[in-house]
Structures are given as structure tokens and as C-alpha cells.
Design a protein around this motif. Structure first.
Motif, PDB file in Angstrom:
ATOM      1  N   ILE A 266       0.852  -1.191   0.000  1.00  0.00           N
ATOM      2  CA  ILE A 266       0.000   0.000   0.000  1.00  0.00           C
ATOM      3  C   ILE A 266       0.886   1.239   0.000  1.00  0.00           C
ATOM      4  O   ILE A 266       1.824   1.333   0.804  1.00  0.00           O
TER       5      ILE A 266
ATOM      6  N   GLN B 178      -9.961   8.493   2.878  1.00  0.00           N
ATOM      7  CA  GLN B 178      -9.788   7.047   3.044  1.00  0.00           C
ATOM      8  C   GLN B 178      -8.313   6.711   3.246  1.00  0.00           C
ATOM      9  O   GLN B 178      -7.456   7.163   2.488  1.00  0.00           O
TER      10      GLN B 178
ATOM     11  N   ASP C 174      -5.892   3.430   3.691  1.00  0.00           N
ATOM     12  CA  ASP C 174      -5.794   1.969   3.637  1.00  0.00           C
ATOM     13  C   ASP C 174      -4.555   1.478   4.382  1.00  0.00           C
ATOM     14  O   ASP C 174      -3.506   2.136   4.389  1.00  0.00           O
ATOM     15  N   PHE C 175      -4.676   0.308   4.975  1.00  0.00           N
ATOM     16  CA  PHE C 175      -3.549  -0.337   5.633  1.00  0.00           C
ATOM     17  C   PHE C 175      -3.876  -1.808   5.787  1.00  0.00           C
ATOM     18  O   PHE C 175      -5.012  -2.241   5.530  1.00  0.00           O
ATOM     19  N   ARG C 176      -2.903  -2.577   6.207  1.00  0.00           N
ATOM     20  CA  ARG C 176      -3.107  -3.999   6.435  1.00  0.00           C
ATOM     21  C   ARG C 176      -3.050  -4.300   7.928  1.00  0.00           C
ATOM     22  O   ARG C 176      -2.300  -3.648   8.664  1.00  0.00           O
TER      23      ARG C 176
ATOM     24  N   THR D 147      -9.450  -2.033  11.761  1.00  0.00           N
ATOM     25  CA  THR D 147      -9.196  -2.451  10.392  1.00  0.00           C
ATOM     26  C   THR D 147      -9.759  -1.389   9.452  1.00  0.00           C
ATOM     27  O   THR D 147     -10.583  -0.562   9.854  1.00  0.00           O
ATOM     28  N   PRO D 148      -9.336  -1.403   8.175  1.00  0.00           N
ATOM     29  CA  PRO D 148      -9.901  -0.431   7.227  1.00  0.00           C
ATOM     30  C   PRO D 148     -11.409  -0.588   7.057  1.00  0.00           C
ATOM     31  O   PRO D 148     -12.088   0.338   6.614  1.00  0.00           O
ATOM     32  N   GLY D 149     -11.956  -1.762   7.445  1.00  0.00           N
ATOM     33  CA  GLY D 149     -13.383  -2.007   7.296  1.00  0.00           C
ATOM     34  C   GLY D 149     -14.220  -1.544   8.466  1.00  0.00           C
ATOM     35  O   GLY D 149     -15.434  -1.783   8.502  1.00  0.00           O
TER      36      GLY D 149
ATOM     37  N   HIS E 128      -9.670  -8.604  11.591  1.00  0.00           N
ATOM     38  CA  HIS E 128      -9.618  -8.963  10.167  1.00  0.00           C
ATOM     39  C   HIS E 128      -9.974 -10.436   9.958  1.00  0.00           C
ATOM     40  O   HIS E 128     -10.698 -10.786   9.017  1.00  0.00           O
TER      41      HIS E 128
END
Length: 346
Positions: free
Chosen positions: A103, A132, A134-136, A159-161, A230
Motif C-alpha cells: 500500500i 480514506q 488503507d492499511f493492512r 481495520t480499514p473495514g 480482520h
């Protein structure tokens, strides 16, 4: 303007440009090349590589990460290295999927959404990004200390969600801490903070099937929570065990959240490892002792698991010693070792 040079990375055959004024690791990030890294401060050796050809000079670094004999032989820490000629560098550790597929690292503005004390010395900081981000799961960002050019690194617990879009960080408070001290007096809901990232190689690997063993202590709870969330969001069926080290039951937190996550995970166990006292821990699965001792006692098949670590440097060091003694393959061990804020004025 400083001269620019070409860097050739072997055995992957990737080339990039670097200016003499920038560190090689930073130049790689700027160009979308995600090299293995950890603390990014010359303390952990995650980015240690071998100089095959060229002229490199390093800024100050820890000899624990790269000792004098290694430096004389040609080893370098990319997070502290400046190139003064075209260079060829052999990567000792790399993830082919991450190298060119990570990312992009960028800086975004955020607004403080909430500040909440969760234990006597750990605070939850929730930030709302302006866009926004994003990351893991398992990664971290640098948050700039307001009014300075300094930053501190903190792992995401969400989490990104996450439906709210907020990003949560769990921050351990230290006496005189430059950033953590602001959580008592200096930061308020609505204030703006800048963050840069995501960084970190200690990320959950999608598509893997081995059982997951998580080992954390203190604010190291954050990236493990992100990983657990996640796993739940993706409907993973991988067995998960989470060992959390604390001093007493009063230092435990987010127990209900962990219980709810565990209800949707396969074979989930949460083991609170209390090094000083197990008093007032009724209703919890508790073991007395240091977290690494308890993991060693309870996990005779560690080498058949993927292990995710995050916590104080002494805990991480002890866990790595245990994993080596347990013959856990290095490609099944994931961690980002941070410099202790107690020694660098965080």
C-alpha cells in the motif's frame, strides 16, 4: 542539489533512484518499493542487507542491529544508509508479494475523535482521517507531535473495514513522554493531527492456513486486535490463540471485545499471562508467569504455527529466543520491534 544514484536490488532485479540526502529505505517507500523493515531507527536489523558494490555511509545506528564485524564485512541497515555512488545491494529478507504490491505510503490529516483511558497507563486514541486511509492488519503509522517535526509510531487496533471509519491506537503513557503526555493535557476532541504510513511488515498473510498464535504485552494489544478483527471480517477458519502479558488483572482491558471476537473465530483461546499477581481475575483464563514462559509451556507445536508478536522490546526479544529454540521457521514469525519510548523521550 544533492547528487542522485541508482540502486540495484538483488536477487530480485529491482532498480530505483536515490538522492544522497535521503535514506535508501525512505527512497524505496517513495517509489512504491516495500522493503522489509521494522523500527526504521537502526535498532532492529529487519532491513539489514549486504552491499555488493558501491559507496554507502550510515547514520548512527545500534551495534546490536549491525555489529562492527558485520559492517566491516559489508552489511548495512537500509533505514540508516545514504548512497554516494551507484550501488548493488543484496536483500537478505524480502517478501516478493509485498515488494511492488504494498500500500502506498502517504501523509493524511486527521481529527481527534476520542481519547479514553483504558488502564492506569494505556490510553485509546481514535482518529478520523480526512480521507480514506488503507492499511493492512498489523501495520503502524507515524503520528507527528503537534508543533514539531518529531513523530511517534503507533499500531492500528482497528481495520480499514471499521464502519465508523475511525482508526484506533492504544498508547502506553510514560513519565515525560513527548506524545503520550499530550493525552492528559494538550490534545482534545476536534484537534488535528498528521499521520504518515502505513509502515510495517508484521502483517497478516491472507491465503495462509497455519494456526495463528498471537503474543502481546502492553500497548502491543493494538496490532493483534487488528489481526483478530480482520480474521473475523474475512470469515477465517484458522485456529487462533492469543497470549497477552500483563502485571496484574488491573492491567487487562478490552476483555469483552476479545470475547466477542473469539466467539466468531475457530478454536479461539485468550490466555491472560500475569507476571505479578492473579488476584481479582475470576472468570478469566489466567496463567501466572511471564508470557513467553507460558507460551513455551502451552505450545509444544509452535513450529506448526504462524506467530505474531508485539510488545515491549524485552518481551519481543524473549519471544524470538523461544521461537528459535522451538525451531519455528523465520518465515512463520512476524513482528515489528519498536524502540522503547522510555529511552527516547516518546
Amino acid at each position: 542539489m544533492a547528487d542522485k544514484h541508482r540502486i540495484q536490488f538483488e536477487p530480485v532485479g529491482i532498480e530505483m533512484e536515490v538522492g544522497e540526502e535521503e535514506k535508501i529505505l525512505d527512497a524505496a517507500f517513495r517509489q512504491g518499493i516495500h522493503l522489509m523493515h521494522g523500527c526504521r531507527e537502526g535498532q532492529c536489523s529487519a532491513c539489514k542487507s549486504y552491499l555488493l558494490e558501491g559507496d554507502i555511509q550510515m547514520e548512527r545506528y545500534s551495534t546490536f542491529a549491525c555489529n562492527d564485524a558485520e559492517v566491516a564485512e559489508g552489511y548495512v541497515l537500509l533505514c540508516k544508509s545514504h548512497a554516494y555512488s551507484d550501488c548493488t545491494i543484496e536483500l537478505l529478507n524480502y517478501d516478493e508479494d509485498e515488494l511492488l504490491g504494498g500500500i502506498p505510503i502517504r501523509t493524511v490529516g486527521t481529527r481527534v475523535a476520542a481519547i479514553e483511558r483504558v488502564t492506569r497507563d494505556i490510553v485509546s486514541l481514535r482518529l478520523e482521517p480526512a480521507e480514506q486511509f488503507d492499511f493492512r492488519p498489523g501495520q503502524y503509522v507515524d503520528i507527528t507531535i503537534p508543533g514539531t517535526d518529531e513523530h511517534r509510531s503507533f499500531s492500528m487496533a482497528t481495520t480499514p473495514g471499521t464502519p465508523s471509519g475511525e482508526i484506533e491506537f492504544l498508547i502506553k503513557k510514560y513519565p515525560g513522554g513527548r506524545f503520550s503526555g499530550l493525552l492528559d493535557d494538550g490534545l482534545a476532541v476536534g484537534d488535528e493531527l498528521s499521520m504518515t504510513g502505513p509502515y510495517g511488515s508484521s502483517t497478516l498473510k491472507d491465503g495462509h492456513v497455519l494456526p495463528v498464535v498471537c503474543v502481546a504485552g502492553g500497548a502491543g494489544m493494538a496490532p493483534i486486535l487488528s489481526i483478530l478483527r480482520h480474521l473475523k471480517e474475512t470469515g477465517s477458519t484458522r485456529p487462533v490463540r492469543f497470549y497477552y502479558g500483563a502485571r496484574t488483572a488491573a492491567d487487562l482491558f478490552y476483555l469483552e471485545a476479545i470475547k466477542e471476537l473469539g466467539a466468531d473465530l475457530t478454536g479461539f483461546e485468550f490466555i491472560a499471562c500475569l507476571s505479578e499477581s492473579a488476584q481479582d481475575s475470576e472468570g478469566l483464563q489466567v496463567e501466572e508467569g511471564n508470557v513467553t514462559e507460558i507460551v513455551e509451556r502451552r505450545e509444544p507445536e509452535l513450529h506448526r504455527s504462524e506467530v505474531y508478536l508485539c510488545g515491549p522490546p524485552p518481551m519481543v526479544d524473549a519471544a524470538l529466543t523461544l521461537l528459535e529454540a522451538s525451531n519455528v521457521p523465520k518465515d512463520q514469525v512476524f513482528y515489528d520491534k519498536f524502540t522503547s519510548p522510555a529511552t527516547d523521550g516518546a
